[in-house]
Design a protein around this motif. Structure first.
Motif, mmCIF file in Angstrom:
data_model
loop_
_atom_site.group_PDB
_atom_site.id
_atom_site.type_symbol
_atom_site.label_atom_id
_atom_site.label_comp_id
_atom_site.label_asym_id
_atom_site.label_seq_id
_atom_site.Cartn_x
_atom_site.Cartn_y
_atom_site.Cartn_z
ATOM 1 N N UNK A 92 -2.670 -0.264 -0.485
ATOM 2 C CA UNK A 92 -1.246 -0.299 -0.819
ATOM 3 C C UNK A 92 -0.968 0.883 -1.732
ATOM 4 N N UNK A 93 0.133 1.604 -1.477
ATOM 5 C CA UNK A 93 0.536 2.636 -2.426
ATOM 6 C C UNK A 93 2.048 2.671 -2.563
ATOM 7 N N UNK A 94 2.522 3.276 -3.660
ATOM 8 C CA UNK A 94 3.956 3.346 -3.940
ATOM 9 C C UNK A 94 4.182 4.378 -5.035
ATOM 10 N N UNK A 95 5.353 5.029 -5.020
ATOM 11 C CA UNK A 95 5.661 6.041 -6.027
ATOM 12 C C UNK A 95 6.073 5.438 -7.359
ATOM 13 N N UNK A 96 5.796 6.164 -8.435
ATOM 14 C CA UNK A 96 6.144 5.650 -9.763
ATOM 15 C C UNK A 96 7.644 5.687 -10.030
ATOM 16 N N UNK A 97 8.414 6.380 -9.179
ATOM 17 C CA UNK A 97 9.866 6.411 -9.308
ATOM 18 C C UNK A 97 10.554 5.585 -8.215
ATOM 19 N N UNK A 98 9.815 4.716 -7.593
ATOM 20 C CA UNK A 98 10.308 3.894 -6.490
ATOM 21 C C UNK A 98 10.585 2.489 -6.998
ATOM 22 N N UNK A 99 11.811 1.997 -6.787
ATOM 23 C CA UNK A 99 12.147 0.651 -7.224
ATOM 24 C C UNK A 99 11.327 -0.431 -6.550
ATOM 25 N N UNK A 100 10.680 -0.084 -5.455
ATOM 26 C CA UNK A 100 9.862 -1.067 -4.742
ATOM 27 C C UNK A 100 8.474 -1.247 -5.363
ATOM 28 N N UNK A 101 8.186 -0.505 -6.417
ATOM 29 C CA UNK A 101 6.846 -0.566 -6.999
ATOM 30 C C UNK A 101 6.549 -1.939 -7.606
ATOM 31 N N UNK A 102 7.565 -2.650 -8.037
ATOM 32 C CA UNK A 102 7.334 -3.958 -8.663
ATOM 33 C C UNK A 102 6.799 -4.961 -7.651
ATOM 34 N N UNK A 103 7.433 -5.015 -6.483
ATOM 35 C CA UNK A 103 6.962 -5.945 -5.465
ATOM 36 C C UNK A 103 5.636 -5.494 -4.856
ATOM 37 N N UNK A 104 5.441 -4.181 -4.757
ATOM 38 C CA UNK A 104 4.152 -3.688 -4.261
ATOM 39 C C UNK A 104 3.029 -4.131 -5.198
ATOM 40 N N UNK A 105 3.299 -4.070 -6.487
ATOM 41 C CA UNK A 105 2.304 -4.515 -7.471
ATOM 42 C C UNK A 105 2.062 -6.016 -7.373
ATOM 43 N N UNK A 106 3.128 -6.774 -7.088
ATOM 44 C CA UNK A 106 2.958 -8.223 -6.917
ATOM 45 C C UNK A 106 2.062 -8.514 -5.719
ATOM 46 N N UNK A 107 2.269 -7.785 -4.644
ATOM 47 C CA UNK A 107 1.438 -7.976 -3.457
ATOM 48 C C UNK A 107 -0.023 -7.705 -3.787
ATOM 49 N N UNK A 108 -0.270 -6.603 -4.471
ATOM 50 C CA UNK A 108 -1.640 -6.269 -4.881
ATOM 51 C C UNK A 108 -2.237 -7.359 -5.767
ATOM 52 N N UNK A 109 -1.457 -7.827 -6.744
ATOM 53 C CA UNK A 109 -1.983 -8.822 -7.676
ATOM 54 C C UNK A 109 -2.305 -10.145 -6.984
ATOM 55 N N UNK A 110 -1.484 -10.537 -6.009
ATOM 56 C CA UNK A 110 -1.781 -11.763 -5.270
ATOM 57 C C UNK A 110 -3.095 -11.613 -4.516
ATOM 58 N N UNK A 111 -3.252 -10.475 -3.824
ATOM 59 C CA UNK A 111 -4.499 -10.239 -3.106
ATOM 60 C C UNK A 111 -5.683 -10.243 -4.060
ATOM 61 N N UNK A 112 -5.516 -9.588 -5.174
ATOM 62 C CA UNK A 112 -6.586 -9.499 -6.166
ATOM 63 C C UNK A 112 -6.936 -10.875 -6.722
ATOM 64 N N UNK A 113 -5.913 -11.674 -7.024
ATOM 65 C CA UNK A 113 -6.149 -12.995 -7.599
ATOM 66 C C UNK A 113 -6.875 -13.915 -6.629
ATOM 67 N N UNK A 114 -6.658 -13.714 -5.348
ATOM 68 C CA UNK A 114 -7.315 -14.527 -4.326
ATOM 69 C C UNK A 114 -8.668 -13.947 -3.898
ATOM 70 N N UNK A 115 -9.021 -12.813 -4.468
ATOM 71 C CA UNK A 115 -10.293 -12.203 -4.123
ATOM 72 C C UNK A 115 -10.299 -11.481 -2.793
ATOM 73 N N UNK A 116 -9.120 -11.057 -2.333
ATOM 74 C CA UNK A 116 -9.025 -10.268 -1.105
ATOM 75 C C UNK A 116 -9.152 -8.794 -1.474
ATOM 76 N N UNK A 117 -10.185 -8.147 -0.989
ATOM 77 C CA UNK A 117 -10.431 -6.751 -1.344
ATOM 78 C C UNK A 117 -9.262 -5.877 -0.928
ATOM 79 N N UNK A 118 -8.782 -5.055 -1.871
ATOM 80 C CA UNK A 118 -7.693 -4.118 -1.574
ATOM 81 C C UNK A 118 -7.673 -3.017 -2.614
ATOM 82 N N UNK A 119 -7.123 -1.883 -2.238
ATOM 83 C CA UNK A 119 -6.925 -0.803 -3.199
ATOM 84 C C UNK A 119 -5.434 -0.623 -3.423
ATOM 85 N N UNK A 120 -5.062 -0.206 -4.613
ATOM 86 C CA UNK A 120 -3.652 -0.061 -4.970
ATOM 87 C C UNK A 120 -3.480 1.180 -5.830
ATOM 88 N N UNK A 121 -2.488 1.999 -5.471
ATOM 89 C CA UNK A 121 -2.244 3.220 -6.243
ATOM 90 C C UNK A 121 -0.758 3.431 -6.442
#
Length: 374
Positions: free
Chosen positions: A312-341
């Protein structure tokens, strides 16, 4: 390697049209400009084919959207010379308001594909299917109104490519990537179809959270906009008529309604809006929520764990970064391997660089390139 992002709770106004518009501003009137990576010295040319693929999954759609769809296929430099070789395939999904042709200009293909190969990425076939509808976007969803664009991607396009090109017809050799609405499509289709794809890359995804009509602003303004939209819909004589009155992102609310709240008993538009007399309709809002990846992701954890890699990736000036981070955190919390930048850039500024220097190398590393690996 994971990048963890801690964010304070933020109140989100989740009208789809507003979400898309905030993400994409300049698309309202013209093709966006994206930064072009430097040409890589010694890069060999790929072959470009413009084809049509019949969407069996789109037949009979009530909106009258095209069933035979434009698809652009990029064949690697060695494809014509090494006729016994088979290749992995990357399917790349475009965003809202553009089709496959405009998508090529945003990610600057074939230059970025050639550059990625020249810099060491394994050769792959790259496929760009067109999923633009009368309201400028299918949402890659399943709807009697628009047609089943979800199945069009994971079944019709994949089956055609496997039948007509020297692909490796195995999930471990298929990658799925998309940007913005295409990022939503990659997340949605990826969660449901690990039997088809082996690795997924989600770029700046829109529409991750449950959405409601009205848009951002005070309640009275939201109600006023909703009533105006309802009046426009009530007076429209056809989907084409409504689209003509709704240029640019004004049509996004109708694209989402057609995709997520289809109604075969409600001609001539065959969808329901999430408001009536400016007041939210809970039963329709529930349909929008049911199509939100952050709402349904818990159902597909077993599927997600089947992927060799998820990015998963997203720009630091993109309003969608909050939900992208939520997606990453859910995957991470469930132990689903993923990379996020989170990288430096807006919603669109770096998409071509990301495609050349991150997306294709990611698939180079995570897709099987031989016919005997599983």
């Amino acid at each position: 390697m994971f990048e963890r992002v801690q964010m304070k709770p933020k109140k989100l106004f989740l009208a789809c049209a507003a979400t898309l518009a905030v993400a994409s501003g300049p698309w309202l009137t013209a093709q966006v400009q994206t930064n072009v990576p430097d040409v890589v010295a010694g890069a060999k040319p790929v072959m470009v084919e413009h084809i049509k693929i019949h969407g069996t999954a789109l037949e009979g759609n009530l909106e009258g959207d095209a069933v035979d769809r434009d698809v652009i296929v990029f064949l690697p430099p060695s494809y014509q010379k090494d006729r016994k070789r088979r290749y992995p395939v990357v399917y790349a999904l475009h965003g809202y308001s553009i089709g496959a042709e405009q998508w090529t200009h945003e990610i600057h293909v074939p230059q970025t594909i050639e550059g990625a190969f020249a810099k060491g990425a394994q050769e792959t076939i790259v496929v760009l299917p067109d999923s633009k509808t009368v309201y400028n976007g299918s949402m890659y969803s399943s709807s009697v109104t628009t047609g089943d664009f979800e199945k069009f991607i994971y079944h019709d396009v994949v089956a055609y490519v496997d039948a007509h090109y020297r692909s490796i017809p195995d999930r471990t050799s298929r990658g799925l990537v998309g940007h913005s609405m295409g990022g939503y499509g990659a997340a949605r289709i990826g969660m449901k179809h690990p039997d088809v794809f082996g690795a997924v890359y989600i770029m700046s995804p829109c529409c991750m959270s449950p959405m409601a009509g009205g848009g951002p602003g005070p309640a009275d303004q939201m109600k006023e906009r909703a009533i105006a939209s309802e009046k426009k819909v009530a007076e429209a004589k056809s989907p084409a008529d409504l689209a003509a009155q709704s240029p640019g992102f004004a049509a996004a609310q109708y694209a989402t309604a057609a995709a997520w709240a289809p109604d075969p008993k409600n001609p001539p538009l065959y969808f329901d809006l999430p408001t009536k007399d400016g007041v939210p309709q809970p039963e329709i809002a529930a349909k929008f929520t049911a199509n939100s990846p952050l709402a349904f992701i818990d159902q597909y954890l077993g599927n997600l764990k089947q992927y060799r890699a998820i990015a998963i990736d997203v720009g630091d000036q993109d309003g969608l970064r909050f939900d992208a981070a939520k997606l990453h955190n859910i995957l991470d919390n469930y132990g689903v391997a993923n990379s996020f930048e989170i990288y430096s850039g807006t919603h669109t500024s770096a998409v071509a660089d990301r495609f050349q220097n991150h997306v294709l190398p990611f698939f180079s590393k995570n897709l099987c390139s031989t016919a005997d690996c599983h």
